[in-house]
Motif scaffolding. Sequence first.
Motif, PDB file in Angstrom:
ATOM      1  N   GLN A 156       0.717  -1.173  -0.043  1.00 37.76           N
ATOM      2  CA  GLN A 156      -0.094   0.234  -0.207  1.00 37.76           C
ATOM      3  C   GLN A 156       0.876   1.284  -0.036  1.00 37.76           C
ATOM      4  OE1 GLN A 156      -2.593  -1.830   3.601  1.00 37.76           O
ATOM      5  NE2 GLN A 156      -3.426   0.210   2.919  1.00 37.76           N
ATOM      6  N   ALA A 204      -1.794   8.978   1.755  1.00 38.50           N
ATOM      7  CA  ALA A 204      -2.682   9.773   0.771  1.00 38.50           C
ATOM      8  C   ALA A 204      -3.379  10.794   1.624  1.00 38.50           C
ATOM      9  CB  ALA A 204      -3.623   8.566   0.275  1.00 38.50           C
ATOM     10  N   ILE A 216      -7.111   4.437  -2.352  1.00 41.64           N
ATOM     11  CA  ILE A 216      -6.033   3.994  -1.727  1.00 41.64           C
ATOM     12  C   ILE A 216      -5.797   2.484  -2.499  1.00 41.64           C
ATOM     13  CG2 ILE A 216      -5.196   2.800   0.292  1.00 41.64           C
ATOM     14  CD1 ILE A 216      -6.640   4.929   1.932  1.00 41.64           C
ATOM     15  N   SER A 263      -8.493  -1.898  -4.553  1.00 41.63           N
ATOM     16  CA  SER A 263      -8.609  -0.475  -4.241  1.00 41.63           C
ATOM     17  C   SER A 263      -9.693  -0.141  -3.290  1.00 41.63           C
ATOM     18  CB  SER A 263      -8.974   0.179  -5.632  1.00 41.63           C
ATOM     19  OG  SER A 263      -7.617   0.330  -6.421  1.00 41.63           O
ATOM     20  N   THR A 299      -2.009   2.679   4.935  1.00 43.04           N
ATOM     21  CA  THR A 299      -1.939   4.033   4.337  1.00 43.04           C
ATOM     22  C   THR A 299      -2.570   4.893   5.393  1.00 43.04           C
ATOM     23  OG1 THR A 299      -2.220   3.108   2.082  1.00 43.04           O
ATOM     24  CG2 THR A 299      -2.894   5.372   2.606  1.00 43.04           C
ATOM     25  N   LEU A 343      -4.396   8.196   5.913  1.00 46.04           N
ATOM     26  CA  LEU A 343      -5.028   9.291   5.074  1.00 46.04           C
ATOM     27  C   LEU A 343      -5.069  10.601   5.890  1.00 46.04           C
ATOM     28  CD1 LEU A 343      -6.758  10.096   2.657  1.00 46.04           C
ATOM     29  CD2 LEU A 343      -8.929   9.059   4.076  1.00 46.04           C
TER      30      LEU A 343
END
Lengths: 122, 110
Positions: free
Chosen positions: B6, B10, B20, B73, B105, B107
Amino acid sequence: QVQLVQSGSELKEPGASVKVSCKASGYSFTDYAMNWVRQAPGQGLEWLGWISTDTGDPTYAQGFTGQFVFSLDTSVSTAYMQIGSLKSEDTAVYYCARKRGGTSRDWYFDLWGRGALVTVSS
Amino acid sequence: QSVLTQPPSASGTPGQRVTISCSGSSSNIGSNPVSWYQQLPGTAPKLLIYFNNQRPSGVPDRFSGSQSGTSASLAISGLQSEDEADYYCAAWDDSLNGRVFGGGTKLTVL
């Protein structure tokens, strides 16, 4: 209320052992297997394995056989994970998570405990 | 390093749509369903998507999942400040005979 309640934080010296508990409520405990997942400080999630709550058979992830032992007490709807020979690198939050889904591969974690912090330090 | 890959981070602004990615191989995403988890700061992970694109009850339809080949995704539309969290993908790996996670990830909602 469907939930998993875990035991509290533990501080242990290197070489010691610790037992973390995970008490289920609000559903039939033996209907769903229980997983154990850990998260080292600032790191991602790592699967440790799972235990069948109807047979008591454990399955350990590669690299976690021997040091980790999963067990149950179905009379109180509780799963346990004992970690032996603790090292500093075992410092992490340990989560229990219910296994939901069909086959041995097509499943997911649908309910998580709040986690139990185990700190290994002299 | 994690078996599933990953992006470490983001970002997006409120109202925007962000995606993502989660890249794997034929032994995991290519042959087994993917699930996604949201971990808000200081809390336990929470199931967001299962079986590639199914939402549990209570998860807003702003969250959607997809899978194609060896990649998956997670899309979040109408981004909100409370979506700021770490997101993890997971799948069974036939070669390792175990559950594997992406590295996560983070965010950020700008």
